[in-house]
Scaffold this motif. Sequence first.
Motif, PDB file in Angstrom:
ATOM      1  N   CYS A 213       2.855  -1.016   4.365  1.00 53.35           N
ATOM      2  CA  CYS A 213       2.234   0.304   3.383  1.00 53.35           C
ATOM      3  C   CYS A 213       3.188   0.987   3.761  1.00 53.35           C
ATOM      4  N   TYR A 214       3.997   1.888   3.085  1.00 56.53           N
ATOM      5  CA  TYR A 214       5.019   3.191   3.282  1.00 56.53           C
ATOM      6  C   TYR A 214       4.101   4.042   2.983  1.00 56.53           C
ATOM      7  N   ASP A 215       4.805   5.236   3.903  1.00 54.87           N
ATOM      8  CA  ASP A 215       4.954   6.200   3.808  1.00 54.87           C
ATOM      9  C   ASP A 215       6.000   6.961   3.507  1.00 54.87           C
ATOM     10  N   PHE A 216       6.173   8.251   3.549  1.00 54.80           N
ATOM     11  CA  PHE A 216       7.562   9.074   3.728  1.00 54.80           C
ATOM     12  C   PHE A 216       7.271   9.875   4.647  1.00 54.80           C
ATOM     13  N   ASN A 217       6.257  10.182   5.539  1.00 56.65           N
ATOM     14  CA  ASN A 217       5.765  11.303   6.531  1.00 56.65           C
ATOM     15  C   ASN A 217       5.941  10.359   8.045  1.00 56.65           C
ATOM     16  N   THR A 218       5.915  10.867   8.679  1.00 56.87           N
ATOM     17  CA  THR A 218       6.710  10.160  10.005  1.00 56.87           C
ATOM     18  C   THR A 218       5.109   9.893  11.145  1.00 56.87           C
TER      19      THR A 218
ATOM     20  N   VAL B 146       0.833  -1.302  -0.017  1.00 56.40           N
ATOM     21  CA  VAL B 146       0.255   0.416  -0.546  1.00 56.40           C
ATOM     22  C   VAL B 146       1.055   1.008   0.056  1.00 56.40           C
ATOM     23  N   ILE B 147       0.720   2.015  -1.191  1.00 53.90           N
ATOM     24  CA  ILE B 147       1.161   3.849  -0.732  1.00 53.90           C
ATOM     25  C   ILE B 147       0.556   4.671  -0.303  1.00 53.90           C
ATOM     26  N   GLY B 148       1.244   4.929   1.027  1.00 53.25           N
ATOM     27  CA  GLY B 148       0.526   6.040   1.744  1.00 53.25           C
ATOM     28  C   GLY B 148      -0.217   5.231   2.709  1.00 53.25           C
TER      29      GLY B 148
ATOM     30  N   VAL C  55      -7.360   3.742  -4.237  1.00 55.17           N
ATOM     31  CA  VAL C  55      -8.508   4.087  -3.684  1.00 55.17           C
ATOM     32  C   VAL C  55      -8.394   5.684  -3.085  1.00 55.17           C
ATOM     33  N   GLY C  56      -9.732   6.081  -2.993  1.00 54.79           N
ATOM     34  CA  GLY C  56      -9.514   7.284  -2.932  1.00 54.79           C
ATOM     35  C   GLY C  56      -8.618   8.534  -4.171  1.00 54.79           C
ATOM     36  N   MET C  57      -9.077   7.828  -5.393  1.00 58.25           N
ATOM     37  CA  MET C  57      -8.492   8.717  -6.265  1.00 58.25           C
ATOM     38  C   MET C  57     -10.054   9.091  -6.948  1.00 58.25           C
TER      39      MET C  57
ATOM     40  N   ILE D 238     -14.658  20.048   4.913  1.00 56.39           N
ATOM     41  CA  ILE D 238     -16.005  21.179   4.230  1.00 56.39           C
ATOM     42  C   ILE D 238     -17.810  20.380   4.301  1.00 56.39           C
ATOM     43  N   SER D 239     -17.145  19.131   4.599  1.00 59.40           N
ATOM     44  CA  SER D 239     -17.399  18.085   4.781  1.00 59.40           C
ATOM     45  C   SER D 239     -18.532  18.284   6.585  1.00 59.40           C
ATOM     46  N   SER D 240     -19.566  18.369   6.928  1.00 55.56           N
ATOM     47  CA  SER D 240     -20.008  17.858   8.165  1.00 55.56           C
ATOM     48  C   SER D 240     -19.598  16.095   9.018  1.00 55.56           C
TER      49      SER D 240
ATOM     50  N   SER E 236       5.209  20.659   3.112  1.00 54.91           N
ATOM     51  CA  SER E 236       5.499  19.126   3.161  1.00 54.91           C
ATOM     52  C   SER E 236       4.419  18.629   2.223  1.00 54.91           C
ATOM     53  N   HIS E 237       4.123  17.783   2.363  1.00 53.50           N
ATOM     54  CA  HIS E 237       2.956  16.719   1.550  1.00 53.50           C
ATOM     55  C   HIS E 237       1.367  17.804   1.645  1.00 53.50           C
ATOM     56  N   SER E 238       1.340  17.710   3.077  1.00 48.48           N
ATOM     57  CA  SER E 238       0.107  18.448   3.566  1.00 48.48           C
ATOM     58  C   SER E 238       0.093  19.562   2.796  1.00 48.48           C
TER      59      SER E 238
ATOM     60  N   PRO F  85       4.519  10.349  -9.382  1.00 44.85           N
ATOM     61  CA  PRO F  85       5.670  10.388  -9.899  1.00 44.85           C
ATOM     62  C   PRO F  85       6.231   8.364  -9.747  1.00 44.85           C
ATOM     63  N   PHE F  86       5.994   7.490  -9.392  1.00 45.35           N
ATOM     64  CA  PHE F  86       6.384   6.273  -9.021  1.00 45.35           C
ATOM     65  C   PHE F  86       6.162   5.309 -10.155  1.00 45.35           C
ATOM     66  N   PHE F  87       4.998   6.105 -11.189  1.00 47.88           N
ATOM     67  CA  PHE F  87       4.982   5.294 -12.001  1.00 47.88           C
ATOM     68  C   PHE F  87       6.248   5.845 -13.341  1.00 47.88           C
TER      69      PHE F  87
ATOM     70  N   LEU G 122     -18.793  15.204  -4.593  1.00 47.64           N
ATOM     71  CA  LEU G 122     -19.530  16.753  -3.637  1.00 47.64           C
ATOM     72  C   LEU G 122     -19.626  15.737  -2.467  1.00 47.64           C
ATOM     73  N   GLY G 123     -18.452  15.733  -1.665  1.00 45.49           N
ATOM     74  CA  GLY G 123     -18.910  15.629   0.242  1.00 45.49           C
ATOM     75  C   GLY G 123     -17.377  14.735   0.185  1.00 45.49           C
ATOM     76  N   CYS G 124     -17.468  14.332   1.477  1.00 42.42           N
ATOM     77  CA  CYS G 124     -15.488  13.669   1.748  1.00 42.42           C
ATOM     78  C   CYS G 124     -15.071  12.303   1.355  1.00 42.42           C
ATOM     79  N   ILE G 125     -13.747  12.230   1.079  1.00 44.02           N
ATOM     80  CA  ILE G 125     -13.541  10.602   0.072  1.00 44.02           C
ATOM     81  C   ILE G 125     -13.397   9.638   1.308  1.00 44.02           C
TER      82      ILE G 125
HETATM   83  C1  LIG Z   1      -6.556  22.597   2.281  1.00 44.64           C
HETATM   84  C2  LIG Z   1      -7.461  21.401   2.023  1.00 44.64           C
HETATM   85  C3  LIG Z   1      -8.595  20.735   2.759  1.00 44.64           C
HETATM   86  C4  LIG Z   1      -9.487  19.606   1.711  1.00 44.64           C
HETATM   87  N1  LIG Z   1     -10.695  19.786   2.645  1.00 44.64           N
HETATM   88  C5  LIG Z   1     -11.383  17.386   3.219  1.00 44.64           C
HETATM   89  C6  LIG Z   1     -12.253  18.411   3.533  1.00 44.64           C
HETATM   90  O1  LIG Z   1     -13.087  19.177   3.808  1.00 44.64           O
HETATM   91  N2  LIG Z   1     -13.461  16.581   3.006  1.00 44.64           N
HETATM   92  C7  LIG Z   1     -12.560  16.125   1.540  1.00 44.64           C
HETATM   93  O2  LIG Z   1     -12.765  14.280   1.690  1.00 44.64           O
HETATM   94  N3  LIG Z   1     -11.339  16.346   1.660  1.00 44.64           N
HETATM   95  C8  LIG Z   1     -10.854  16.862   1.883  1.00 44.64           C
HETATM   96  N4  LIG Z   1      -9.610  17.726   1.145  1.00 44.64           N
HETATM   97  C9  LIG Z   1      -8.690  16.372   0.387  1.00 44.64           C
HETATM   98  C10 LIG Z   1      -7.932  15.943   0.695  1.00 44.64           C
HETATM   99  O3  LIG Z   1      -7.323  15.000  -0.160  1.00 44.64           O
HETATM  100  C11 LIG Z   1      -8.271  14.250   1.529  1.00 44.64           C
HETATM  101  O4  LIG Z   1      -9.259  14.646   2.742  1.00 44.64           O
HETATM  102  C12 LIG Z   1      -7.848  12.927   1.914  1.00 44.64           C
HETATM  103  O5  LIG Z   1      -6.491  13.703   2.893  1.00 44.64           O
HETATM  104  C13 LIG Z   1      -7.467  12.398   0.922  1.00 44.64           C
HETATM  105  O6  LIG Z   1      -6.772  10.822   1.657  1.00 44.64           O
HETATM  106  P1  LIG Z   1      -5.151  10.306   0.341  1.00 44.64           P
HETATM  107  O7  LIG Z   1      -5.232   9.816   1.951  1.00 44.64           O
HETATM  108  O8  LIG Z   1      -6.057   9.709   0.087  1.00 44.64           O
HETATM  109  O9  LIG Z   1      -4.763  11.255   0.803  1.00 44.64           O
HETATM  110  P2  LIG Z   1      -3.585  12.513   1.815  1.00 44.64           P
HETATM  111  O10 LIG Z   1      -4.690  12.616   2.566  1.00 44.64           O
HETATM  112  O11 LIG Z   1      -3.326  13.118   0.673  1.00 44.64           O
HETATM  113  O12 LIG Z   1      -2.463  11.115   1.907  1.00 44.64           O
HETATM  114  C14 LIG Z   1      -1.680  10.596   1.102  1.00 44.64           C
HETATM  115  C15 LIG Z   1       0.011   9.356   1.809  1.00 44.64           C
HETATM  116  O13 LIG Z   1       0.096   8.959   0.806  1.00 44.64           O
HETATM  117  C16 LIG Z   1       1.945   9.804   1.384  1.00 44.64           C
HETATM  118  N5  LIG Z   1       2.790   9.509  -0.081  1.00 44.64           N
HETATM  119  C17 LIG Z   1       2.368  10.027  -1.621  1.00 44.64           C
HETATM  120  N6  LIG Z   1       3.830   9.381  -2.192  1.00 44.64           N
HETATM  121  C18 LIG Z   1       3.987   8.524  -1.283  1.00 44.64           C
HETATM  122  C19 LIG Z   1       5.505   8.276  -2.208  1.00 44.64           C
HETATM  123  N7  LIG Z   1       5.781   8.158  -2.969  1.00 44.64           N
HETATM  124  N8  LIG Z   1       5.433   6.703  -1.164  1.00 44.64           N
HETATM  125  C20 LIG Z   1       5.474   7.078   0.189  1.00 44.64           C
HETATM  126  N9  LIG Z   1       4.431   7.784   0.240  1.00 44.64           N
HETATM  127  C21 LIG Z   1       3.869   8.900  -0.036  1.00 44.64           C
HETATM  128  C22 LIG Z   1       2.122  10.981   1.972  1.00 44.64           C
HETATM  129  O14 LIG Z   1       2.302  11.317   2.944  1.00 44.64           O
HETATM  130  C23 LIG Z   1       0.210  10.296   2.324  1.00 44.64           C
HETATM  131  O15 LIG Z   1       0.849  10.641   3.673  1.00 44.64           O
HETATM  132  C24 LIG Z   1      -8.866  18.620   1.012  1.00 44.64           C
HETATM  133  C25 LIG Z   1      -7.691  19.620   1.151  1.00 44.64           C
HETATM  134  C26 LIG Z   1      -7.296  20.354   0.683  1.00 44.64           C
HETATM  135  C27 LIG Z   1      -5.590  20.543  -0.195  1.00 44.64           C
END
Ligand SMILES: Cc1cc2nc3c(=O)[nH]c(=O)nc-3n(C[C@H](O)[C@H](O)[C@H](O)COP(=O)(O)OP(=O)(O)OC[C@H]3O[C@@H](n4cnc5c(N)ncnc54)[C@H](O)[C@@H]3O)c2cc1C
Length: 434
Positions: free
Chosen positions: A28-33, A5-7, A352-354, A57-59, A46-48, A321-323, A358-361
């Motif tokens: 699962c690999y993540d470059f964060n801590t 799992v990446i992330g 997953v999550g891509m 923004i969703s309740s 940072s990534h964030s 970027p890894f592909f 219109l709501g939360c992920i």
């Molecule tokens: C300002 C802002 C506010 C937001 N508000 C909302 C909201 O209110 N509701 C909502 O649903 N969504 C919101 N989002 C969208 C947000 O992307 C999702 O909420 C959520 O973080 C998606 O989760 P995810 O795990 O798919 O991605 P992410 O949270 O981005 O997590 C990805 C993880 O993968 C890791 N990673 C990435 N590439 C690599 C790699 N090559 N090697 C190792 N690790 C890697 C990262 O370190 C990170 O931990 C918001 C986005 C922004 C920018």
Amino acid sequence: MKVCVIGAGPSGITALKNLIDQGLDVVCYDFNTDVGGNWIYNENLSHSSVFETTHIISSKTLSQYEDFTFDEFEAGLPDYPSHYQLRRYFQAYAAKFNLYPHIQFSTLVQSCELDKSAQWLIKTIQDGKETTETFSHLVVCNGHHWKPRLPNYPGNFTGKFMHSHEFKQAKPFEDQRILVIGGGNSACDVAVETSRVSRKTSISWRRGYRIVPKFLFGKPSDVVASRFAFLPTGLKFFLSELSVKIFSGSNNNYGLPEPEHAITGTHPTINEELLYKIRHGKVFPKSDIERFEGNQVHFSDGSVEEFDTIIACTGYILEHPFFRKDFLNYSEGEVPLYLKMLHETYENLFFVGMFQPLGCIWPAAELQSKIAARAIKGLWKRPHNIAELCRREVTHPHLNQIKTPRHTITVDFHLFIKQLKKHLPKNYVSKSPL
Ligand SMILES: Cc1cc2nc3c(=O)[nH]c(=O)nc-3n(C[C@H](O)[C@H](O)[C@H](O)COP(=O)(O)OP(=O)(O)OC[C@H]3O[C@@H](n4cnc5c(N)ncnc54)[C@H](O)[C@@H]3O)c2cc1C
Ligand SMILES: NC(=O)c1ccc[n+]([C@@H]2O[C@H](COP(=O)([O-])OP(=O)(O)OC[C@H]3O[C@@H](n4cnc5c(N)ncnc54)[C@H](OP(=O)(O)O)[C@@H]3O)[C@@H](O)[C@H]2O)c1
């Protein structure tokens, strides 16, 4: 079988949890801590991409995992939790389901390639040490809001030019003349925040948007909208648009252009304060940008103004970027994946999550994870006509949106949840750690 799992963001942790639930061997690999992804706010780049003041923004009612609800996490959370509360929620999820031992932090996935026997060769780097491991399956959860999409205008701007990904706090913009570009959630949040300290904040929109308030009739707006969820799509969005129009009136009242599309034609902008700030003379609406000249910006309505800083809140590029780009590239154009998750050719690859609901992920990422885990375990069968289904996702999107780069992966939250649940057994909720 061994799954990578990446992330370890909100999508990655639920992928990990559900794969483990099926008894699979997972790394699962993540470059964060720590876990939390985008919700780990950091003052430095940072990534964030969240800001010091970001709230979801969703309740909370519509933004929780079914396997671990907010009530199970902590009593008394507000309707719209802050980034810090969400980060703690994700970390509590990971702790509750014993996910930490399966995560290798501070580890960047550099490349993923299929070998001749269709196994994944995953190259990682940790503390400068490169390692390559072989996996039978790959689940990609690297997020899609971290790589800035920058606009390009004729001329040169000699002030500071930055993207919202770099915006962390309003304080550094004290007493400055700020121009914010964009009409999405970042732009409206950034304009509101800088207006608290700036000499002047303006916001440039290239089209009109309907701003959805966070509360309607004393309830979170998505909770109100979900009462119409059972209605046909057209009617339910007509009622949502009508409620918002009645609540806020026409954009002309605020000096903003009227939208030329239906409320669902763009990703919704949800903001309680922008219109208020405009009517209090704290934020000034501007039209689209025509060109730059020194510290001057020429707008399409013929006006010219000087700024110290421009903050482009122009969205993010979908990037893996890894592909190798010739293997897979969704940064432009169509994303033909079945259930926004399955590739027509590579049976051992999952996203997953891509998607952009219109709501939360993460509630839908949780359901995708359960399907992916069952598919890997052999409890769910890929449809034989998957190529046709992938194509259909592109030709029959849930919503008819304007054709701009941010609108390639949109789903209607309620429809998508319903669609995903059809692929799961009735007892899909699993609350106990293994
Ligand atoms: C300002 C802002 C506010 C937001 N508000 C909302 C909201 O209110 N509701 C909502 O649903 N969504 C919101 N989002 C969208 C947000 O992307 C999702 O909420 C959520 O973080 C998606 O989760 P995810 O795990 O798919 O991605 P992410 O949270 O981005 O997590 C990805 C993880 O993968 C890791 N990673 C990435 N590439 C690599 C790699 N090559 N090697 C190792 N690790 C890697 C990262 O370190 C990170 O931990 C918001 C986005 C922004 C920018
Ligand atoms: N929880 C929160 O408070 C919060 C805060 C910020 C962001 N978010 C989420 O984070 C994600 C990203 O949001 P975002 O606002 O950063 O990006 P976004 O939704 O992609 O919005 C980008 C905005 O910039 C405009 N734009 C793009 N390129 C442009 C150009 N070249 N010139 C002028 N305008 C341009 C877009 O116009 P078009 O309409 O023409 O595409 C759109 O208005 C979304 O999921 C959002 O909901 C949530």
